[in-house]
Design an enzyme around this catalytic site. Structure first.
Site, PDB file in Angstrom:
ATOM      1  N   ARG A  82      27.939 148.992  16.194  1.00  0.00           N
ATOM      2  CA  ARG A  82      27.282 147.953  15.388  1.00  0.00           C
ATOM      3  C   ARG A  82      26.284 147.168  16.247  1.00  0.00           C
ATOM      4  O   ARG A  82      26.694 146.440  17.162  1.00  0.00           O
ATOM      5  CB  ARG A  82      28.329 146.978  14.840  1.00  0.00           C
ATOM      6  CG  ARG A  82      29.319 147.636  13.910  1.00  0.00           C
ATOM      7  CD  ARG A  82      30.562 146.793  13.756  1.00  0.00           C
ATOM      8  NE  ARG A  82      31.376 146.805  14.968  1.00  0.00           N
ATOM      9  CZ  ARG A  82      32.492 146.099  15.141  1.00  0.00           C
ATOM     10  NH1 ARG A  82      32.910 145.290  14.200  1.00  0.00           N
ATOM     11  NH2 ARG A  82      33.178 146.167  16.266  1.00  0.00           N
ATOM     12  N   LYS A 110      41.849 158.436  27.988  1.00  0.00           N
ATOM     13  CA  LYS A 110      43.065 159.229  28.270  1.00  0.00           C
ATOM     14  C   LYS A 110      43.387 160.187  27.132  1.00  0.00           C
ATOM     15  O   LYS A 110      43.852 161.298  27.348  1.00  0.00           O
ATOM     16  CB  LYS A 110      44.261 158.310  28.517  1.00  0.00           C
ATOM     17  CG  LYS A 110      44.540 157.384  27.339  1.00  0.00           C
ATOM     18  CD  LYS A 110      45.075 156.060  27.782  1.00  0.00           C
ATOM     19  CE  LYS A 110      44.546 154.975  26.891  1.00  0.00           C
ATOM     20  NZ  LYS A 110      44.655 153.661  27.412  1.00  0.00           N
ATOM     21  N   VAL A 164      44.364 156.308  33.436  1.00  0.00           N
ATOM     22  CA  VAL A 164      45.808 156.142  33.660  1.00  0.00           C
ATOM     23  C   VAL A 164      46.045 154.898  34.515  1.00  0.00           C
ATOM     24  O   VAL A 164      45.469 154.767  35.583  1.00  0.00           O
ATOM     25  CB  VAL A 164      46.425 157.359  34.400  1.00  0.00           C
ATOM     26  CG1 VAL A 164      47.930 157.170  34.581  1.00  0.00           C
ATOM     27  CG2 VAL A 164      46.144 158.651  33.649  1.00  0.00           C
ATOM     28  N   ILE A 223      44.965 150.471  38.735  1.00  0.00           N
ATOM     29  CA  ILE A 223      45.699 151.004  39.891  1.00  0.00           C
ATOM     30  C   ILE A 223      45.027 152.277  40.421  1.00  0.00           C
ATOM     31  O   ILE A 223      44.869 153.246  39.683  1.00  0.00           O
ATOM     32  CB  ILE A 223      47.166 151.341  39.517  1.00  0.00           C
ATOM     33  CG1 ILE A 223      47.839 150.144  38.864  1.00  0.00           C
ATOM     34  CG2 ILE A 223      47.939 151.799  40.744  1.00  0.00           C
ATOM     35  CD1 ILE A 223      49.229 150.441  38.319  1.00  0.00           C
ATOM     36  N   GLY A 226      49.072 138.976  22.361  1.00  0.00           N
ATOM     37  CA  GLY A 226      47.942 139.896  22.565  1.00  0.00           C
ATOM     38  C   GLY A 226      48.290 141.106  23.407  1.00  0.00           C
ATOM     39  O   GLY A 226      47.406 141.860  23.813  1.00  0.00           O
ATOM     40  N   GLU A 279      48.829 145.804  19.906  1.00  0.00           N
ATOM     41  CA  GLU A 279      47.766 145.845  18.901  1.00  0.00           C
ATOM     42  C   GLU A 279      48.363 145.675  17.507  1.00  0.00           C
ATOM     43  O   GLU A 279      49.580 145.807  17.324  1.00  0.00           O
ATOM     44  CB  GLU A 279      47.037 147.182  19.007  1.00  0.00           C
ATOM     45  CG  GLU A 279      46.319 147.297  20.340  1.00  0.00           C
ATOM     46  CD  GLU A 279      45.409 148.493  20.420  1.00  0.00           C
ATOM     47  OE1 GLU A 279      45.033 149.031  19.376  1.00  0.00           O
ATOM     48  OE2 GLU A 279      45.067 148.875  21.542  1.00  0.00           O
ATOM     49  N   ASP A 297      50.649 156.963  23.884  1.00  0.00           N
ATOM     50  CA  ASP A 297      49.768 156.554  24.985  1.00  0.00           C
ATOM     51  C   ASP A 297      50.361 157.008  26.330  1.00  0.00           C
ATOM     52  O   ASP A 297      49.663 157.592  27.160  1.00  0.00           O
ATOM     53  CB  ASP A 297      49.608 155.026  24.941  1.00  0.00           C
ATOM     54  CG  ASP A 297      48.817 154.487  26.108  1.00  0.00           C
ATOM     55  OD1 ASP A 297      47.581 154.530  26.052  1.00  0.00           O
ATOM     56  OD2 ASP A 297      49.436 154.025  27.090  1.00  0.00           O
ATOM     57  N   LYS A 354      49.012 159.898  29.267  1.00  0.00           N
ATOM     58  CA  LYS A 354      48.897 159.616  30.706  1.00  0.00           C
ATOM     59  C   LYS A 354      49.790 160.554  31.519  1.00  0.00           C
ATOM     60  O   LYS A 354      49.418 160.998  32.611  1.00  0.00           O
ATOM     61  CB  LYS A 354      49.252 158.155  30.966  1.00  0.00           C
ATOM     62  CG  LYS A 354      48.229 157.198  30.345  1.00  0.00           C
ATOM     63  CD  LYS A 354      48.764 155.785  30.284  1.00  0.00           C
ATOM     64  CE  LYS A 354      47.733 154.824  29.721  1.00  0.00           C
ATOM     65  NZ  LYS A 354      48.300 153.495  29.446  1.00  0.00           N
TER      66      LYS A 354
END
Ligand SMILES: NC(=O)c1ccc[n+]([C@@H]2O[C@H](COP(=O)([O-])OP(=O)(O)OC[C@H]3O[C@@H](n4cnc5c(N)ncnc54)[C@H](OP(=O)(O)O)[C@@H]3O)[C@@H](O)[C@H]2O)c1
Length: 435
Positions: free
Chosen positions: A43, A103, A130, A134, A185, A188, A199, A203
């Site tokens: 957008r 990922k 991942v 780190i 927060g 999600e 998720d 990874k």
């Protein structure tokens, strides 16, 4: 050195900010100024706050941007499988190096990207995909290449680690802890990808591929989320001096014919409080690597968030930019080992089983008989407090097994469920890390 930025959301906007704030240092480190050639978004009119960038750089045509002659490096922080896969394959085949945090795409179809990179003679870097900030993939794909990695155990999803840490600290149930994570927060609006382990599984596939020089995709990863973890499970773990974490585990093994294999799984597990991963709280990530010569290594830090993830993205940008200036390519994908992926049923693990049983003679022998029939050896048996009032005829049995194939452990639990002396199987959890 000019880069095309695809995506300017949580991560992309921090990439822009860091590029602006550190432009002189980055130019000195690379040996050439680093400029943004264009930014592709969905957008154009979206309010992007006080982002230090010229409005004219924004476009809704990612492919057009990638194809421009003045673009050297493509940074993809959009996410998802398509259209990202098409964009990156196009860029790599055209010889433009790619840095991505995606990922999901790497775990679903990493080989397509690696093949395109080899075809175009370009670099493909994905440190941010991942464990966010780190430095983990570079150590696996470079520093540890003189060694043999045997096992990787990680906490690679901050949302679930926050939820499980909250359950451990307060005794809250899953739903209550998820609500807190959402309010703060950390989760999600649709938390499925995190709480169901998708998720972490993506990874795990990326980590296993790099650690064992083979190709593992998300479909190869056994996945269980944390939605079934109860406050009673957490209390059981505590009673054993353990805590519950959502772990990704990638380990070498051998099949019945003696051939080397790899098993990759994501599931909640009890680990002893003395294990280095037990103290990883809140939304932090950590990955514990066990290698033949190096021994045990632990990588710890922030696994998500705009700025931490942008730090990893920019580290990769500097690396690929330097390579381009020097006219060299980073070492290509190392997948020579080509290991078969072992099914979950053959993975070696241990179970902690909590049973509500009838409190009468012979019960222990009957329960032990079920374990023996499946060739599962019992490590400890503890009689817990009865659920009902004294004399109600119920007792709690807590059994921890020795290591056995997961299929044998699961079959044992199934048979226990069918025994009439077993009122209910209150909790079943895998145990990792020597508890
Ligand atoms: N957020 C993290 O902490 C984190 C950590 C590690 C890795 N990652 C990975 O980083 C990537 C980006 O995550 P994010 O949190 O920054 O996502 P995000 O906030 O949702 O931002 C996505 C960006 O992509 C743009 N976009 C979406 N569809 C597009 C399309 N078809 N064409 C062009 N642009 C499009 C959006 O444009 P608009 O701005 O116009 O909507 C937005 O700028 C994902 O792969 C994610 O898995 C994120």
């Amino acid at each position: 050195m000019r880069l095309a930025l695809l995506g300017c959301g949580t991560v992309g906007s921090e990439v822009v900010r860091l590029l602006h704030e550190q432009s002189a240092d980055l130019a000195a480190r690379i040996g050439a100024p680093l400029e943004i050639a264009g930014i592709a978004v969905r957008r154009l009119g979206r309010d992007r706050g006080d982002l230090p960038v010229d409005e004219a750089l924004f476009t809704t045509d990612p492919l057009g941007l990638i194809k421009r002659d003045d673009v050297d490096v493509v940074v993809e922080v959009v996410g998802g499988i398509e259209p990202a896969r098409g964009w990156l394959v196009e860029a790599l085949r055209a010889g433009k190096s790619v840095v991505t945090a995606n990922k999901a795409l790497l775990a679903e179809d990493g080989p397509a990207l690696h093949d395109a990179a080899a075809e175009g003679g370009a670099d493909l870097y994905y440190e941010a995909s991942v464990a966010g900030a780190i430095p983990l993939l570079r150590p696996l794909r470079e520093s540890l290449h003189g060694d043999r990695v045997n096992r990787v155990t990680g906490i690679v999803n901050g949302t679930t680690n926050f939820i499980l840490s909250a359950m451990d600290a307060t005794g809250a149930g899953f739903a209550e802890a998820l609500e807190e994570a959402t309010e703060l927060g950390y989760a999600e609006a649709d938390p499925t990808a995190d709480v169901e382990g998708f998720d972490a599984a993506a990874k795990a596939a990326i980590l296993a591929s790099l650690a064992f020089h083979t190709r593992v995709t998300a479909a190869d990863v056994h996945r269980e989320g944390i939605t079934e973890v109860t406050a009673a499970d957490v209390a059981s773990a505590k009673a054993m001096g353990c805590t519950i974490k959502l772990l990704c585990i990638a380990a070498r093994g051998r099949d019945a014919a003696g051939r080397e294999t790899v098993s990759v799984r994501v599931h909640p597990a009890m680990i002893p409080l003395t294990h280095p991963l037990a103290s990883v709280g809140d939304a932090f990530n950590a990955v514990f690597v066990e290698a033949e010569a190096a021994g045990q290594l632990m990588f710890y830090g922030r696994g998500a968030g705009g700025a931490p993830t942008a730090s990893a993205v920019l580290g990769d940008v500097v690396a690929v930019a330097r390579n381009r200036l020097a006219g060299v390519r980073a070492p290509s994908e190392s997948a020579y080992a080509d290991l078969a992926v072992r099914p979950m049923g053959e993975a070696l693990t241990r179970y902690h089983i909590s049973l509500d049983v009838a409190d009468r003679p012979g019960v222990l022998a009957a329960v032990a008989g079920v374990f023996a029939r499946h060739d599962v050896s019992i490590a400890t048996v503890r009689q817990g407090s009865a659920d009902g009032p004294a004399g109600s005829g119920d007792a709690e049995l807590v059994i921890v097994t020795h290591v056995a194939p997961d299929a044998a452990l699961a079959a044992t639990v199934e048979e226990l469920r069918g025994l009439d002396i077993v009122r209910s199987v209150a909790s079943v959890l895998r145990v990792e890390g020597g508890a």
